[in-house]
Scaffold this motif. Sequence first.
Motif, short mmCIF file in Angstrom:
data_model
loop_
_atom_site.label_atom_id
_atom_site.label_comp_id
_atom_site.label_asym_id
_atom_site.label_seq_id
_atom_site.Cartn_x
_atom_site.Cartn_y
_atom_site.Cartn_z
N GLY A 226 -47.15 12.58 -1.33
CA GLY A 226 -47.59 13.19 -0.09
C GLY A 226 -47.00 14.57 0.10
N GLU A 227 -47.42 15.24 1.15
CA GLU A 227 -46.94 16.59 1.41
C GLU A 227 -45.43 16.60 1.64
OE1 GLU A 227 -48.30 20.50 3.94
OE2 GLU A 227 -49.03 18.55 4.56
N LYS A 228 -44.93 15.59 2.35
CA LYS A 228 -43.50 15.52 2.63
C LYS A 228 -42.69 15.37 1.34
CE LYS A 228 -40.26 12.82 5.43
NZ LYS A 228 -40.12 11.69 6.34
N GLU A 229 -43.14 14.50 0.44
CA GLU A 229 -42.44 14.31 -0.84
C GLU A 229 -42.54 15.57 -1.71
OE1 GLU A 229 -43.69 10.40 0.79
OE2 GLU A 229 -44.84 12.18 0.27
N ALA A 230 -43.69 16.20 -1.68
CA ALA A 230 -43.88 17.41 -2.49
C ALA A 230 -42.93 18.51 -2.04
CB ALA A 230 -45.33 17.88 -2.41
N LYS A 231 -42.67 18.60 -0.74
CA LYS A 231 -41.76 19.63 -0.24
C LYS A 231 -40.33 19.41 -0.73
CE LYS A 231 -44.35 21.13 3.73
NZ LYS A 231 -44.46 21.26 5.15
N ALA A 232 -39.99 18.17 -1.09
CA ALA A 232 -38.65 17.88 -1.61
C ALA A 232 -38.50 18.39 -3.05
CB ALA A 232 -38.37 16.37 -1.56
N LEU A 233 -39.61 18.68 -3.68
CA LEU A 233 -39.59 19.22 -5.04
C LEU A 233 -39.68 20.73 -4.97
CD1 LEU A 233 -42.16 16.73 -6.57
CD2 LEU A 233 -39.68 16.64 -6.79
N VAL A 234 -39.38 21.38 -6.06
CA VAL A 234 -39.52 22.83 -6.14
C VAL A 234 -41.00 23.13 -6.36
CG1 VAL A 234 -38.90 24.88 -7.45
CG2 VAL A 234 -37.20 23.09 -7.06
N PRO A 235 -41.63 23.97 -5.53
CA PRO A 235 -43.05 24.24 -5.75
C PRO A 235 -43.29 25.02 -7.03
CG PRO A 235 -42.19 25.61 -3.98
CD PRO A 235 -41.08 24.68 -4.39
N LEU B 255 -33.44 12.26 -11.91
CA LEU B 255 -34.57 11.36 -11.78
C LEU B 255 -34.85 11.18 -10.30
CD1 LEU B 255 -33.67 8.66 -14.44
CD2 LEU B 255 -35.26 10.56 -14.64
N ILE B 256 -36.07 11.43 -9.91
CA ILE B 256 -36.45 11.29 -8.50
C ILE B 256 -37.48 10.18 -8.42
CG2 ILE B 256 -37.54 12.41 -6.53
CD1 ILE B 256 -36.51 15.04 -7.58
N GLY B 257 -37.17 9.16 -7.67
CA GLY B 257 -38.09 8.05 -7.48
C GLY B 257 -38.80 8.19 -6.14
N ALA B 258 -39.68 7.25 -5.88
CA ALA B 258 -40.47 7.29 -4.65
C ALA B 258 -39.61 7.18 -3.40
CB ALA B 258 -41.50 6.17 -4.68
N GLU B 259 -38.43 6.57 -3.53
CA GLU B 259 -37.59 6.36 -2.34
C GLU B 259 -36.91 7.64 -1.86
OE1 GLU B 259 -35.15 6.06 -5.94
OE2 GLU B 259 -36.98 5.05 -5.34
N GLU B 260 -36.83 8.66 -2.71
CA GLU B 260 -36.17 9.91 -2.30
C GLU B 260 -37.21 10.87 -1.74
OE1 GLU B 260 -33.62 13.62 -4.04
OE2 GLU B 260 -33.65 11.78 -5.17
N GLU B 261 -37.04 11.25 -0.47
CA GLU B 261 -38.03 12.12 0.16
C GLU B 261 -37.53 13.54 0.33
OE1 GLU B 261 -39.39 10.40 3.76
OE2 GLU B 261 -40.16 8.62 2.78
N THR B 262 -36.20 13.71 0.43
CA THR B 262 -35.68 15.06 0.63
C THR B 262 -34.48 15.26 -0.27
OG1 THR B 262 -34.21 14.34 2.41
CG2 THR B 262 -36.41 15.12 3.05
N ARG B 263 -34.16 16.51 -0.47
CA ARG B 263 -33.02 16.86 -1.29
C ARG B 263 -32.39 18.09 -0.67
NH1 ARG B 263 -34.30 19.74 -5.84
NH2 ARG B 263 -36.27 18.68 -5.85
N SER B 264 -31.05 18.13 -0.56
CA SER B 264 -30.39 19.27 0.06
C SER B 264 -29.79 20.23 -0.96
CB SER B 264 -29.30 18.79 1.02
OG SER B 264 -28.34 18.04 0.31
#
Length: 165
Positions: free
Chosen positions: A50-59, A24-33
């Motif tokens: 936003g673009e920054k949050e979207a980059k933390a997800l798999v495109p 589960l990814i909420g708004a507070e998580e912006e990146t993932r390693s």
Amino acid sequence: KGSTMHVSLPEEVDPKRFRGHAMLIGAEEETRSQPPPPVIIVEGDFLELGEKEAKALVPFDAAFDRGGLVAVEPADRKRYAEVLSYLMAPQGRLLMCVVEHDAFADGRLGPPYEVTEAEMHALFDKSFDVRCLQREDRLEADAGMRSRGLTRFHESIYLLTKRAK
């Protein structure tokens, strides 16, 4: 490993059912390693992504939108298109179904709101190659839309291909 699927769940579905199978990814998580598990459930306002949050997800390499864009208030469509462009991988393909129609009997314009070919190009040409695959008159086939007072109802299917930067 394998492919990742992004899903949103209706409120009545308990996300705890996915423990061990999803993150589960909420708004507070912006990146993932770490690489994502097979399913990612994202909770929040799609238009706030936003673009920054979207980059933390798999495109997305591919996506299907039927009922998404046509449900968005016309004033928010530009933002909707921006978020989709953040989420799609270069050369990713998006199959999108939209409708064109006149006002409903009660005067409302939607939902579903009309999206014309000109608007598809205005919204998506910046980031995508936009191609109309099919436009079909659906008024006779859709009794529900006729019963709402429409005299014109077309469904169009577009293929959007994300351009590489």
